[in-house]
Design an enzyme around this catalytic site. Structure first.
Site, PDB file in Angstrom:
ATOM      1  N   LYS A   1       0.640  -1.110  -0.161  1.00  0.00           N
ATOM      2  CA  LYS A   1      -0.432   0.046  -0.257  1.00  0.00           C
ATOM      3  C   LYS A   1       1.320   1.676   0.026  1.00  0.00           C
ATOM      4  CE  LYS A   1      -3.718   0.113   2.509  1.00  0.00           C
ATOM      5  NZ  LYS A   1      -4.867   0.665   3.648  1.00  0.00           N
TER       6      LYS A   1
ATOM      7  N   ARG B   1     -17.148  -4.385   2.016  1.00  0.00           N
ATOM      8  CA  ARG B   1     -17.707  -4.896   3.511  1.00  0.00           C
ATOM      9  C   ARG B   1     -18.724  -4.553   3.919  1.00  0.00           C
ATOM     10  NH1 ARG B   1     -12.554  -1.642   6.739  1.00  0.00           N
ATOM     11  NH2 ARG B   1     -13.204  -0.156   5.481  1.00  0.00           N
TER      12      ARG B   1
ATOM     13  N   CYS C   1     -19.022   0.363   8.621  1.00  0.00           N
ATOM     14  CA  CYS C   1     -19.186   1.042   9.759  1.00  0.00           C
ATOM     15  C   CYS C   1     -20.379   0.559  10.309  1.00  0.00           C
ATOM     16  CB  CYS C   1     -19.032   2.072  10.068  1.00  0.00           C
ATOM     17  SG  CYS C   1     -17.751   2.825   9.096  1.00  0.00           S
TER      18      CYS C   1
ATOM     19  N   LEU D   1     -16.398  11.148   8.180  1.00  0.00           N
ATOM     20  CA  LEU D   1     -16.284  10.750   6.463  1.00  0.00           C
ATOM     21  C   LEU D   1     -17.260   9.617   6.516  1.00  0.00           C
ATOM     22  CD1 LEU D   1     -14.147   8.674   5.088  1.00  0.00           C
ATOM     23  CD2 LEU D   1     -12.845  11.336   6.778  1.00  0.00           C
ATOM     24  N   ARG D   2     -18.484  10.045   4.675  1.00  0.00           N
ATOM     25  CA  ARG D   2     -18.674   8.617   4.603  1.00  0.00           C
ATOM     26  C   ARG D   2     -17.644   8.610   2.995  1.00  0.00           C
ATOM     27  NH1 ARG D   2     -23.617  11.992   2.463  1.00  0.00           N
ATOM     28  NH2 ARG D   2     -22.012  13.662   2.447  1.00  0.00           N
TER      29      ARG D   2
ATOM     30  N   PHE E   1     -31.190   9.543   5.513  1.00  0.00           N
ATOM     31  CA  PHE E   1     -31.224   8.325   5.552  1.00  0.00           C
ATOM     32  C   PHE E   1     -32.395   7.651   5.705  1.00  0.00           C
ATOM     33  CE2 PHE E   1     -26.934   9.919   6.268  1.00  0.00           C
ATOM     34  CZ  PHE E   1     -26.600   7.986   6.162  1.00  0.00           C
ATOM     35  N   LEU E   2     -33.611   8.349   4.691  1.00  0.00           N
ATOM     36  CA  LEU E   2     -34.453   7.760   4.745  1.00  0.00           C
ATOM     37  C   LEU E   2     -35.475   6.891   3.838  1.00  0.00           C
ATOM     38  CD1 LEU E   2     -37.294  10.032   6.714  1.00  0.00           C
ATOM     39  CD2 LEU E   2     -36.653   7.637   7.542  1.00  0.00           C
TER      40      LEU E   2
ATOM     41  N   LYS F   1     -22.685   1.251  -1.430  1.00  0.00           N
ATOM     42  CA  LYS F   1     -23.129   1.964  -2.045  1.00  0.00           C
ATOM     43  C   LYS F   1     -22.437   3.209  -2.551  1.00  0.00           C
ATOM     44  CE  LYS F   1     -20.927   5.455   1.125  1.00  0.00           C
ATOM     45  NZ  LYS F   1     -21.435   6.956   2.079  1.00  0.00           N
TER      46      LYS F   1
ATOM     47  N   ALA G   1     -35.475   4.076   1.414  1.00  0.00           N
ATOM     48  CA  ALA G   1     -35.864   2.206   1.611  1.00  0.00           C
ATOM     49  C   ALA G   1     -34.935   1.857   0.131  1.00  0.00           C
ATOM     50  CB  ALA G   1     -37.331   1.971   0.892  1.00  0.00           C
TER      51      ALA G   1
END
Ligand SMILES: NC(=O)c1ccc[n+]([C@@H]2O[C@H](COP(=O)([O-])OP(=O)(O)OC[C@H]3O[C@@H](n4cnc5c(N)ncnc54)[C@H](O)[C@@H]3O)[C@@H](O)[C@H]2O)c1
Length: 434
Positions: free
Chosen positions: A35, A331, A263, A153-154, A252-253, A324, A255
């Protein structure tokens, strides 16, 4: 300031390069030599939008470097960020803190002057106390301070999230390190980020409580979607109607499939395990975990229904397999549950993901990566839109399907059922009467 990031993964690499971009001198350390070598050659080990440009810019201006010499890097730095993994322990729900404690033991060998040692990794409440104990065995308490600075962070939005965070949480039990960190983060605070100083334990718990709450929101709307499907209601209307209430909020709503990623699954398990140790039953979060674990089976059941229980030799195409969009992270992606189960039932699976081939499916029979969307959906009986990549949002199905009567199961509600009907396509989605 001179910073050392220990662990050059999603969190260590992104926050390291962003700190360098704010004018600090940053060494990113990792025990994975490959890495480090690839980063030294400007090859990114992860997919994260904007990362490569920022890394190259900061290597060029000599504020960012990469090393696998942990001891020397610690000696050269004033602030040490621990960014190693805290996965779920095998055979239980606890966080496996072995990487954290092994780093703490390394750090204590190299303290040559006062150091602020910060956990950016997500760690259970009281872990900072444990790290302090380990280091105190060899180093005077006056020579170090242990701080918690959880990262929010996302993946996929990581650089933006780091640069414009909703809040910066610093948990420290001394004022000196709080002052230094407020100064380190001052460029972000001056752009509007909220800065919160709490006890170390509170900061550790804020991270877990936040993730558990977000996981709860996703699971909540997923369960409401199940009810929508039975009652002919469109779950998107529910999300909008609920989300406009400022106490609830619209994010976050949406579906979809089970939540995944590096995470939420592990953090929900870890917080309930920690609470169990303190004899506190976090029953809401426990039921969220259970519901989410069942979600992939529920969506699979729908797949079987769509295929009238004839799965064997059916050609199924997966568009997107990551948990996503805008990340290569596999993961705990729900595709890791669905694809093997479908393969076991004899389906022939092709998948396409913008981040390429996934070694996770190597061992499965008749699961093949395709290099383009066209190739992936060719002659398909069922197309499953699994991940909400932009690449899948405006597909020309008429052209792609070439008159083959493929069925589409859109697990992200990217398309309008009405429009699909007008195109003559058999279309299913989540929480909507299709
Ligand atoms: N990925 C995310 O979106 C995210 C967001 C917020 C918080 N977190 C938390 O941050 C932590 C790190 O997550 P990640 O996704 O960046 O993990 P990761 O697996 O991508 O990276 C961890 C890195 O640490 C390295 N490492 C392990 N032991 C080491 C050692 N002794 N010395 C040097 N390097 C070592 C590994 O080789 C690896 O490269 C976790 O606790 C996670 O929960 C992750």
């Amino acid at each position: 300031m001179k910073l050392c990031m220990i662990g050059t993964g999603y969190v260590g690499l992104v926050s390291g390069v962003c700190f360098a971009d704010l004018g600090n001198e940053v060494i990113c350390v990792d025990k994975n030599i490959n890495k480090i070598k690839s980063l030294q050659n400007s090859v990114m080990p992860i997919y994260e939008p904007g990362l490569e440009e920022l890394v190259n810019k900061n290597i060029k201006n000599k504020r960012l470097s990469f090393s696998n010499n942990l001891n020397l890097s610690i000696k050269k730095s004033d602030i040490i960020f621990i960014c190693v993994g805290t996965p779920t322990k095998k055979g239980g729900g606890n966080a496996d803190l072995s990487q954290i404690f092994s780093v703490a033991k390394e750090i204590r060998k190299s303290i040559n002057k006062f150091k602020i040692i910060i956990t950016k990794s997500t760690v259970p409440v009281t872990t900072g106390d444990e790290i302090e104990k380990i280091i105190k065995q060899k180093v005077s308490k006056n020579n170090f301070s242990i701080v918690s600075n959880p990262e929010f962070l996302r993946e996929g939005e990581a650089i933006r999230d780091f640069t414009y965070p909703d809040r910066i949480v610093i948990g420290s039990n001394d004022t000196k390190s709080n002052k230094v960190l407020k100064n380190l983060y001052s460029p972000l605070i001056s752009k509007g980020a909220n800065y919160i100083h709490t006890s170390r334990r509170a900061a550790e718990l804020i991270k877990y409580a936040s993730n558990a709450f977000l996981a709860t929101k996703i699971t909540f709307i997923n369960e409401i979607a199940n009810l929508c499907e039975k009652t002919g209601v469109n779950v998107d209307d529910i999300s909008i109607g609920m989300g406009l209430d400022k106490r609830i909020g619209s994010r976050f709503l949406r579906a979809g499939p089970a939540y995944g990623g590096s995470c939420f699954p592990k953090d929900t398990k870890a917080i309930t395990s920690t609470a169990d140790k303190f004899r506190i039953d976090l029953s809401v979060i426990k039921s969220v975990i259970k519901s989410n674990e069942n979600r992939s089976n529920l969506l699979l059941k729908r797949v079987y229904e769509i295929l009238k229980n004839k799965v064997k030799n059916k050609k199924i195409s997966f568009l997107g397999v990551t948990f996503k969009a805008n990340t290569d992270d596999m993961r705990d992606s729900s595709s890791l549950t669905m694809i093997p189960k479908l393969s076991k039932k004899g389906a022939i699976i092709k998948y396409y993901d913008p981040t390429g081939y996934k070694k996770e499916f190597k061992k499965y029979n008749k699961v093949e990566f395709m290099r383009s969307i066209d190739k992936c959906v060719e002659k398909s009986d069922l197309i499953i839109i699994h991940t909400e990549w932009n690449d899948f949002k405006s597909l020309n199905f008429k052209r792609l399907l070439k008159n083959k009567k493929s069925i589409i199961y859109d697990m992200r509600n990217l398309y309008s059922p009405d429009k699909m009907r007008k195109l003559g396509i058999k279309y299913f989605s989540v929480g909507r009467s299709d």
